[in-house]
Design an enzyme around this catalytic site. Structure first.
Site, mmCIF file in Angstrom:
data_model
loop_
_atom_site.group_PDB
_atom_site.id
_atom_site.type_symbol
_atom_site.label_atom_id
_atom_site.label_comp_id
_atom_site.label_asym_id
_atom_site.label_seq_id
_atom_site.Cartn_x
_atom_site.Cartn_y
_atom_site.Cartn_z
ATOM 1 N N HIS A 72 10.188 35.425 162.816
ATOM 2 C CA HIS A 72 9.613 34.323 162.039
ATOM 3 C C HIS A 72 8.834 33.384 162.958
ATOM 4 C CE1 HIS A 72 12.247 34.344 158.140
ATOM 5 N NE2 HIS A 72 11.791 35.544 158.463
ATOM 6 N N TYR A 201 14.278 24.391 154.672
ATOM 7 C CA TYR A 201 15.299 23.346 154.834
ATOM 8 C C TYR A 201 14.893 22.223 153.894
ATOM 9 C CZ TYR A 201 16.908 25.560 159.213
ATOM 10 O OH TYR A 201 17.421 26.428 160.145
ATOM 11 N N PRO A 293 25.740 23.703 161.390
ATOM 12 C CA PRO A 293 24.822 24.848 161.322
ATOM 13 C C PRO A 293 23.343 24.503 161.128
ATOM 14 C CG PRO A 293 26.102 24.673 159.303
ATOM 15 C CD PRO A 293 26.652 23.653 160.242
ATOM 16 N N LYS A 297 22.219 26.663 165.852
ATOM 17 C CA LYS A 297 22.362 26.712 167.312
ATOM 18 C C LYS A 297 23.678 27.330 167.804
ATOM 19 C CE LYS A 297 18.446 25.189 168.501
ATOM 20 N NZ LYS A 297 17.580 26.361 168.504
ATOM 21 N N TYR A 385 13.895 24.001 168.107
ATOM 22 C CA TYR A 385 14.289 25.039 167.150
ATOM 23 C C TYR A 385 14.173 26.436 167.775
ATOM 24 C CZ TYR A 385 15.051 27.232 162.604
ATOM 25 O OH TYR A 385 15.574 27.956 161.573
HETATM 26 C C1 PHB Z 1 21.786 31.462 157.945
HETATM 27 O O1 PHB Z 1 20.936 32.328 157.695
HETATM 28 O O2 PHB Z 1 22.983 31.656 157.698
HETATM 29 C C2 PHB Z 1 21.373 30.172 158.549
HETATM 30 C C3 PHB Z 1 20.045 30.002 158.895
HETATM 31 C C4 PHB Z 1 19.632 28.805 159.458
HETATM 32 C C5 PHB Z 1 20.544 27.803 159.669
HETATM 33 C C6 PHB Z 1 21.873 27.980 159.345
HETATM 34 C C7 PHB Z 1 22.288 29.170 158.777
HETATM 35 O O3 PHB Z 1 20.116 26.616 160.204
#
Ligand code: PHB
Ligand code: APR
Length: 390
Positions: A72, A201, A293, A297, A385
């Site tokens: 990505h 997000y 989460p 990280k 990120y």
């Molecule tokens: C996930 O795909 O489980 C996931 C992706 C990004 C995050 C947290 C969890 O920031």
């Protein structure tokens, strides 16, 4: 039995360390209190920094990740009914992330370990590290009621937040730092195509939402929820309805829904234990630190710890120098704290806190607006990120 390194814990930290050490000709035994199926049954995040991808390659276990993982080059920040793409590649000089589930990464590492015939002891009860302050460390454990002992040079505590390694450190020599957030994440897995080709997000008055994926046909979605919520109260229908409300209309309209096959609630916390070395015992990954989460990280920090410890152990065995293992804790912690800061910041910017007042709300809005209008601000987000340099 005697080996060079005993690794406590067969999660991603322990397995990655074990595989790298095996490649370097350093012998390690892995002990885990759980069984293989239990370990592979845990659903965790799935965004890999390029450093983590590089370590999987170095460990010789990156084949399936490259074939099936999704590279990505950006993600979306959704708020105020619109979304803004953070172009990771453009902002970081071509870097990005790899979307590949932690469960799959763990499975790959387990398979490669089995293929080289390295020792892993599952279902090991009462695992205890001993004498790591002296010259003759050893680890004891029981299988089927029989006690065993493994003598070693070093012990790697890769046994997660609830493991025995951190607890074995003398209380007076360890300092812990903790922040518990007043909400959780309700996660759902379903075999439906992801709503967007990249992650979203979303900051919304009803709470945070995240749209992620495991593949082109498997989606992973999350909703911020109160800590006292129960999974049983969340039917699939309620989940999909709530997710739709928290997304901008064009995404909500594109959402493909279907039956879930996993739903769970996880609390959010930031935690760091210092130092990460006690004599010949090293803490690695979740055993030493936890991040919320947001920003994905957790696994990536485990990987950077492994990188520093692996480098230090290679220096010790190949160059007869203790410099790398002596520097391990300081090197690892310096990167850990930056990721702890980043995860805390992402969490604070994107969630509704129970005590969010009008002022806090305005600050969040200003922060998101700033990110969408300032390349410098977006670059700070993007650089963190994709992962800071080791
Ligand atoms: C996930 O795909 O489980 C996931 C992706 C990004 C995050 C947290 C969890 O920031
Ligand atoms: N004895 C032996 N093994 C133990 C013990 C114990 N007392 N306690 C825990 N373990 C094992 C667990 O069964 C587990 O398999 O240690 C392993 C720890 O694995 P993880 O919790 O996955 O921790 P780590 O390998 O550091 O992985 C970090 O996992 O939790 C996520 O977000 C985190 O993605 C990050 C990654």
């Amino acid at each position: 039995m005697r080996t060079q390194v005993v690794i406590i814990g067969s999660g991603p930290s322990g397995l990655l360390l074990g595989q790298l050490l095996a490649k370097a000709g350093i012998e390690a035994v892995i002990l885990d209190r759980a069984g293989k199926d239990y370990i592979l049954g845990r659903v965790r995040a799935g965004v890999l920094e390029s450093g983590t991808v590089g370590l999987m390659d170095e460990a010789g276990a990156g084949g399936r990740m490259h074939a099936e993982g999704l590279p990505h080059g950006g993600f979306s920040l959704a708020f105020d009914g619109r979304d803004h793409r953070i172009d990771l590649a453009d902002l970081t000089g071509g870097k990005g992330v790899m979307v590949y589930g932690q469960t799959e990464l763990t499975r790959d590492l387990m398979q490669h370990r089995e293929a080289i015939g390295a020792a892993t002891i599952y279902d090991a009860a009462n695992v205890r590290p001993h004498d790591f302050d002296g010259r003759s460390p050893y680890v004891t454990y029981e299988t089927a009621g029989v006690s065993h002992r493994i003598d070693c040079d070093f012990i790697a505590g890769c046994d997660g937040f609830h493991g025995v390694s951190r607890k074995a450190a003398p209380e007076k020599s360890i300092t812990t730092f903790e922040k518990v957030y007043p909400f959780g994440w309700l996660g759902l897995l379903a075999d439906v195509p992801p709503v967007n080709h990249e992650l979203i997000y979303a900051n919304h008055p009803r709470g945070f939402a995240l749209c992620s994926m495991r593949s082109q046909s498997r989606s992973r979605y999350y909703l911020q929820c109160a800590l006292d919520e129960k999974v049983e109260d969340w039917s699939d229908e309620r989940f999909w309805g709530e997710l739709r409300r928290r997304l901008p209309a064009h995404h909500a309209d594109a959402l493909v829904i279907g039956p879930s096959f996993e739903k769970s609630i996880a609390p959010l916390r930031s935690f760091v234990a210092e130092p990460m070395r006690f004599g010949n015992l090293f803490l690695v990954g979740d055993a030493a630190h936890i991040v919320p989460p947001t920003g994905a990280k957790g696994l990536n920090l485990a990987a950077s710890d492994v990188h520093y410890l692996y480098a230090g152990l290679c220096e010790y065995y190949q160059d007869r120098s203790s410099a790398g293992i002596d520097a391990y804790s300081a090197r690892a912690l310096s990167r850990v704290w930056k990721a702890v800061r980043f995860s805390w910041w992402m969490t604070t910017m994107l969630h509704r806190f129970p005590d969010t007042g009008a002022f806090d709300q305005k600050i969040q809005e200003a922060e998101l607006d700033y990110l969408t209008h300032s390349r410098a601000a977006a670059t700070v987000l993007a650089e963190n990120y994709v992962g800071l340099a080791y």
